[in-house]
Design an enzyme around this catalytic site. Structure first.
Site, PDB file in Angstrom:
ATOM      1  N   ARG A 200     100.500  36.959  28.920  1.00  0.00           N
ATOM      2  CA  ARG A 200      99.199  36.334  28.665  1.00  0.00           C
ATOM      3  C   ARG A 200      99.383  34.940  28.067  1.00  0.00           C
ATOM      4  O   ARG A 200      98.640  34.010  28.370  1.00  0.00           O
ATOM      5  CB  ARG A 200      98.376  37.235  27.732  1.00  0.00           C
ATOM      6  CG  ARG A 200      96.933  36.809  27.626  1.00  0.00           C
ATOM      7  CD  ARG A 200      96.085  37.868  26.946  1.00  0.00           C
ATOM      8  NE  ARG A 200      96.466  38.076  25.549  1.00  0.00           N
ATOM      9  CZ  ARG A 200      95.944  39.022  24.769  1.00  0.00           C
ATOM     10  NH1 ARG A 200      95.037  39.860  25.246  1.00  0.00           N
ATOM     11  NH2 ARG A 200      96.330  39.149  23.520  1.00  0.00           N
TER      12      ARG A 200
ATOM     13  N   LYS B 171      93.804  32.615  25.474  1.00  0.00           N
ATOM     14  CA  LYS B 171      93.778  32.751  24.017  1.00  0.00           C
ATOM     15  C   LYS B 171      94.124  31.397  23.411  1.00  0.00           C
ATOM     16  O   LYS B 171      95.276  31.108  23.113  1.00  0.00           O
ATOM     17  CB  LYS B 171      94.767  33.838  23.583  1.00  0.00           C
ATOM     18  CG  LYS B 171      94.226  34.673  22.444  1.00  0.00           C
ATOM     19  CD  LYS B 171      95.058  35.914  22.212  1.00  0.00           C
ATOM     20  CE  LYS B 171      94.655  36.581  20.925  1.00  0.00           C
ATOM     21  NZ  LYS B 171      93.338  37.211  20.949  1.00  0.00           N
TER      22      LYS B 171
ATOM     23  N   GLU C 268      81.689  39.375  25.871  1.00  0.00           N
ATOM     24  CA  GLU C 268      82.471  39.989  24.789  1.00  0.00           C
ATOM     25  C   GLU C 268      82.005  39.442  23.455  1.00  0.00           C
ATOM     26  O   GLU C 268      80.991  38.743  23.394  1.00  0.00           O
ATOM     27  CB  GLU C 268      83.969  39.758  25.021  1.00  0.00           C
ATOM     28  CG  GLU C 268      84.383  38.291  25.028  1.00  0.00           C
ATOM     29  CD  GLU C 268      85.905  38.122  25.028  1.00  0.00           C
ATOM     30  OE1 GLU C 268      86.598  38.891  24.350  1.00  0.00           O
ATOM     31  OE2 GLU C 268      86.379  37.200  25.700  1.00  0.00           O
TER      32      GLU C 268
HETATM   33  C1  PLP Z   1      92.694  38.458  21.242  1.00  0.00           C
HETATM   34  C2  PLP Z   1      91.315  38.625  21.799  1.00  0.00           C
HETATM   35  C3  PLP Z   1      90.820  39.878  22.184  1.00  0.00           C
HETATM   36  C4  PLP Z   1      91.586  41.162  21.963  1.00  0.00           C
HETATM   37  O1  PLP Z   1      92.752  41.233  22.705  1.00  0.00           O
HETATM   38  P1  PLP Z   1      93.902  42.268  22.322  1.00  0.00           P
HETATM   39  O2  PLP Z   1      94.992  41.939  23.278  1.00  0.00           O
HETATM   40  O3  PLP Z   1      93.359  43.625  22.535  1.00  0.00           O
HETATM   41  O4  PLP Z   1      94.235  42.026  20.898  1.00  0.00           O
HETATM   42  C5  PLP Z   1      89.559  39.934  22.741  1.00  0.00           C
HETATM   43  N1  PLP Z   1      88.809  38.825  22.905  1.00  0.00           N
HETATM   44  C6  PLP Z   1      89.241  37.604  22.532  1.00  0.00           C
HETATM   45  C7  PLP Z   1      88.356  36.416  22.732  1.00  0.00           C
HETATM   46  C8  PLP Z   1      90.510  37.463  21.972  1.00  0.00           C
HETATM   47  O5  PLP Z   1      90.934  36.248  21.604  1.00  0.00           O
END
Ligand code: PLP
Length: 341
Positions: free
Chosen positions: A82, A184, A220
């Site tokens: 990722r 991210k 989300e």
């Molecule tokens: C990090 C993150 C998540 C959760 O991802 P995980 O891999 O389960 O920790 C969900 N949404 C956003 C916007 C994120 O930055």
């Protein structure tokens, strides 16, 4: 190895400096060998790319102690890949995935005294990140980058059990179509701060963001993906190119299907149908699943039948199964648990 004398049960979620961190530098078109170092501070030029144009991406994961005393991490290969996707979208040189996984292991080993004991509920949070470090004033990608990983022990996300939270539908947008919602990047968080401070000021725990093009579909929250459970026990999660692909959510969908024999769907989820679901939860590394009891849309309340006292029954099964896999009580799918020592 002797553990540090920390109050594991009463730790919060804030930075505690640990002994070692990993650093690698990218210069003249290549990454150097990287090393563990002691200094937690970074000295950089005032005009560094990250400071001027926010060229930075990150990851978040945990190391923890299983029942049989091993220190493990959960699916670090997915964090590595990722981060490659995140880096490419911001025109940064990807850090090689195998080196990422190896560097995580080095940092955890070097800070093993800070990995909380089994049963404390606390974990060692691991933060890989990279950023443009050379001076950049004309708008363009940096030429030099630093990749780092630090670790910090964090307390149990829910003290005294997971109580359902109340969230609101945000008036702000998180991600544009064809934008950066799926990576991210610090920039996604910088612009979400005003929205979350506003939500908190209005008495809500979190924001639900809708798709910014039509404002009809669930996306989300600022840092966690949604799962919903239908009244006939199907597990549903929104499909969208503008949400961050949560590793926790992907793992939960797998567990729902392959461990619990539930039907699963990844599809458009319209806000109008949310009132018909039986359960709702937020998925992310920090809490695994936070149950949502109530969603408020401009004064209109959706109260899930699971209520405000405890997780819904399906959410609870998903939570118990995934945390059971992580803690080593339940056999994990091939490759999910990486034993560090
Ligand atoms: C990090 C993150 C998540 C959760 O991802 P995980 O891999 O389960 O920790 C969900 N949404 C956003 C916007 C994120 O930055």
């Amino acid at each position: 190895m002797e553990k540090k004398n920390l109050d594991w049960e009463n730790m919060g979620f804030s930075y505690i400096q640990t002994d070692k961190r990993y650093v690698a530098n990218y210069k003249d078109g290549k990454w150097d060998d990287g090393a563990l170092i002691d200094d937690p501070n970074i000295v950089m030029n005032e005009c560094a790319g990250v400071l001027q144009y926010a060229q930075t991406v990150f990851e978040g994961m945990k190391a923890y102690t299983t029942e049989d005393g091993h220190i493990v991490t959960f699916r670090p290969d997915l964090n590595a890949s990722r981060m490659v996707d995140s880096a490419k979208r911001l025109e940064m040189p990807p850090f090689p995935e195998d080196r990422f996984v190896d560097a995580v292991a080095q940092v955890v080993k070097a800070n093993a005294a800070y990995v909380p004991p089994y049963g404390s509920g606390a974990t060692l949070y691991i933060r890989p990140y990279m950023f443009g470090i050379n001076p950049v004033i004309g708008v363009k990608p940096a030429d030099e980058y630093q990749f780092r990983i630090f670790a910090t022990p964090v307390g149990p996300y829910f003290k005294g059990g997971a109580k359902p939270i109340t969230i609101c539908v945000s008036d702000f947008d998180r991600a544009a179509p064809h934008g950066t919602g799926h990576i991210k990047a610090g920039l996604n968080y910088a612009m979400s701060l005003h929205a979350i401070v506003t939500a908190h000021a209005n008495g809500f725990d979190e924001n639900m963001y809708l798709d910014s093009a039509t404002r009809t579909k669930v996306e989300e929250t600022g840092g966690a993906n949604f799962i919903f459970v239908t009244k006939d026990n199907k597990v549903v999660t929104p499909h969208s190119n503008t949400i961050l692909p949560s590793i926790t959510r992907r793992s939960i969908m797998y567990v729902a299907e392959h461990y619990l024999g539930l039907e699963v769907e990844e599809r458009d989820v319209y806000f109008d149908e949310v009132k018909d679901f039986a359960e709702c939860g937020l998925c992310g590394t920090a809490a695994v699943i936070s149950p949502v009891g109530k969603i408020v849309n401009h004064g209109e309340e959706i109260c899930f039948p699971s209520g405000m006292e405890k997780m819904g029954p399906v959410t609870q099964k998903l939570y118990d199964t995934l945390t059971g896999i992580q803690m080593g009580h339940i056999e994990a799918p091939e490759g999910w648990i990486k034993v560090i020592e």
